[in-house]
Design an enzyme around this catalytic site. Structure first.
Site, PDB file in Angstrom:
ATOM      1  N   GLU A 173       0.918  -1.279  -0.356  1.00  0.00           N
ATOM      2  CA  GLU A 173       0.739   0.488  -0.209  1.00  0.00           C
ATOM      3  C   GLU A 173       0.794   1.237  -0.063  1.00  0.00           C
ATOM      4  O   GLU A 173       0.690   2.156   0.949  1.00  0.00           O
ATOM      5  CB  GLU A 173      -0.971   0.075   1.122  1.00  0.00           C
ATOM      6  N   GLU A 292      -5.707  -8.381  -0.574  1.00  0.00           N
ATOM      7  CA  GLU A 292      -6.273  -8.015   0.892  1.00  0.00           C
ATOM      8  C   GLU A 292      -7.772  -8.292   0.406  1.00  0.00           C
ATOM      9  O   GLU A 292      -7.561  -6.854  -0.065  1.00  0.00           O
ATOM     10  CB  GLU A 292      -5.137  -7.043   1.525  1.00  0.00           C
TER      11      GLU A 292
HETATM   12  O1  AHR Z   1      -5.223  -6.599   6.929  1.00  0.00           O
HETATM   13  C1  AHR Z   1      -4.933  -4.912   7.749  1.00  0.00           C
HETATM   14  C2  AHR Z   1      -3.938  -3.413   6.886  1.00  0.00           C
HETATM   15  O2  AHR Z   1      -4.890  -3.409   6.055  1.00  0.00           O
HETATM   16  C3  AHR Z   1      -3.580  -4.044   6.281  1.00  0.00           C
HETATM   17  O3  AHR Z   1      -2.140  -4.433   7.382  1.00  0.00           O
HETATM   18  C4  AHR Z   1      -2.997  -3.066   5.375  1.00  0.00           C
HETATM   19  O4  AHR Z   1      -2.421  -3.183   4.132  1.00  0.00           O
HETATM   20  C5  AHR Z   1      -4.611  -2.635   5.065  1.00  0.00           C
HETATM   21  O5  AHR Z   1      -5.056  -1.199   5.286  1.00  0.00           O
END
Ligand code: AHR
Length: 500
Positions: A173, A292
């Site tokens: 990110e 994610e």
């Molecule tokens: O999954 C939780 C968090 O969400 C992770 O660390 C990050 O990559 C995202 O913002």
């Protein structure tokens, strides 16, 4: 009763399912590692401290690949802290989540755990506070056979054979202002290109994932993808997507429609990848790693009260309800419907932290979202048929007119199975559905699995772990080459057809 049709053709294919789309994620965050997969003094621990109860549920899920060690955590991670004799590893303030990381569990322990769990590792490198040099050293430590400084260090740490990690995330990110070492798209694109180049000099068999946007609502979305790929297109293999959904407004119909947002996100990113491809006159295709995705909002308020600088707090511990499971099911269907371009995806995360599995001192249990994930992973292998759905629609706030029915069919020619995944989002009415199966002669209904509940907010807890659990329906039958079934109101369905 309302009516719907699912239309498939055995010659009209979307693409083969890469099992990596049923991946998950373990970050050094909250109780994912400590108390989740590892807890030295627990009665559930094996001789290495791995929780056997968690391992057994992870194996049940048949998780093919697990991303590690972050997440936001990776952007400040010094991997060298996490290897070697445990009593010599430094404890560090962990700035992403405001906790203390003891490094008692590290890279080699994770490799051991993955081997036991039967999954591949998707390793992330720190491109926040560090850069190409450290990423290259980490790769040397993990994958080089021996005879060099870092590979010999691995051997000295007791790991004679390389870990042979194939998939590498180039940071996490990096578009997010919350990220340690956050960068502009041009800055990140350059460093991603150079890091990937160096890493592939070392091990040309690896695949690398560049960071796309942290979510679809990022103000830089679109521009970010285009600029990053313009810099690193030739060097990387995948572009990442992340997305979490919440239901703060408590509008279930709108919440369940979020799979439409996920679908738009994927289509948009595919278009940008292909725009860069065209501009570059490239023959190479960049695929997507949706590394994610989940529902995440239940724990937001309680997390604001957390004490700082403690170890392994109860952080991001969303307790998922039944409607969350329906959306997770629809998101899995969406990923499958894009099997031609989405080649990796990780349900974030795996244990305790926004996870399908929870642990306590009394054992481990399955959250509601465990079940659609389980069914997709176990029954979702094969070729995705380009599945057309004709169903009634409804109006919702965020996406306008959306279908009440999400569905996808996966055909496994070798195993001679055809699996229909479906979510009926109608909160009040069942959906009488049919599907022409004359091209699938001899296929019979083996089972029709259903997950439903009268209470959209029903949860599974330590005290009541089986409150929301799958049952079987006998509503599916084949007559004159046509499948006739009923998808009950607000239900997740898996119809398994097997050739007799
Ligand atoms: O999954 C939780 C968090 O969400 C992770 O660390 C990050 O990559 C995202 O913002």
């Amino acid at each position: 009763m309302k009516k719907a049709d699912i239309i498939i053709d055995k010659y009209f294919l979307t693409g083969d399912v890469n099992r990596r789309i049923f991946g998950s994620f373990i970050e050094h965050l909250g109780r994912a590692v400590y108390e989740g997969i590892y807890q030295k003094n627990s009665p559930f621990a094996d001789e290495q401290g791995f929780r056997k109860d968690t391992l057994s549920l992870v194996k049940e899920l048949q998780v093919p690949i697990v991303r590690y060690p972050g997440g936001n955590f990776v952007s400040g991670f010094h991997w060298e802290d996490s290897v070697g004799p445990t009593d010599q590893r430094p404890a560090r303030p962990e700035l992403a989540w405001g906790v203390i990381e003891t490094n008692e569990f590290g890279l080699n322990e994770f490799a051991d755990w993955s081997r036991q769990a039967g999954n591949e590792i998707m390793m992330a490198v720190n491109l926040g506070t560090r850069g190409p040099e450290d990423a290259k050293n980490l790769l040397e430590y993990c994958n080089f056979k021996g005879g060099t400084y870092y590979s010999d260090l691995r051997k000295a740490h007791g790991y004679k054979d390389p870990h042979n990690i194939k998939v590498w995330c180039l940071g996490n990110e990096m578009d997010g202002p919350w990220q340690m070492g956050h960068k502009t798209a041009a800055e990140y694109g350059r460093i991603a290109a150079e890091t990937s180049r160096l890493m592939k000099f070392m091990d040309p068999t690896i695949e690398t994932v560049a960071c796309g946007s942290s979510n679809l609502t990022m103000p830089t979305f679109g521009e970010w993808e285009y600029t990053v790929l313009s810099e690193c297109y030739d060097e990387v293999d995948y572009l990442s997507l992340h997305q979490y959904y919440g239901n703060q407004a408590d509008d279930t119909r709108d919440f369940l429609a979020n799979s439409n947002g996920m679908d738009d996100f994927i289509s948009g990113v595919v278009s940008i990848c292909d725009a860069v491809k065209a501009k570059k006159h490239s023959k190479k295709q960049i695929n997507l790693s949706f590394d994610e995705w989940n529902v995440w909002y239940h724990s937001n308020e309680q997390d604001k009260q957390l004490e700082k600088w403690i170890q392994a707090p109860h952080q991001l511990e969303d307790i998922y309800n039944f409607e969350d499971a329906l959306l997770v099911g629809s998101m899995l269907i969406t990923l499958l419907r894009h099997a031609d371009r989405v080649k990796i995806a990780c349900l974030a995360q795996l244990v305790n932290v926004i996870a399908p599995i929870m642990t306590s001192d009394t054992g481990a249990w399955r959250q509601t979202i465990f079940y659609p994930y389980l069914h997709a992973s176990v029954y979702g292998s094969g070729t995705v048929l380009n599945t057309q759905v004709c169903a009634p629609t409804y109006e919702c706030k965020t996406y306008g007119e959306v279908s009440t029915l999400d569905s996808v069919c996966v055909w496994n020619q070798e195993a001679e199975t055809l699996t229909i995944f479906a979510v009926n989002k109608d909160l009040d009415e069942d959906l009488e559905t049919s599907c022409d199966l004359r091209q699938f002669e001899g296929y019979q209904v083996a089972e029709h699995i259903v997950l439903t509940n009268d209470d959209m907010k029903a949860v599974n807890t330590e005290a009541n772990p089986n409150n929301v659990a799958p049952t079987h329906s006998n509503a599916s039958r084949i007559e004159n080459g046509r499948l006739h079934t009923v998808f009950g109101k607000h239900s997740w369905n898996v119809i398994r057809l097997v050739k007799s």
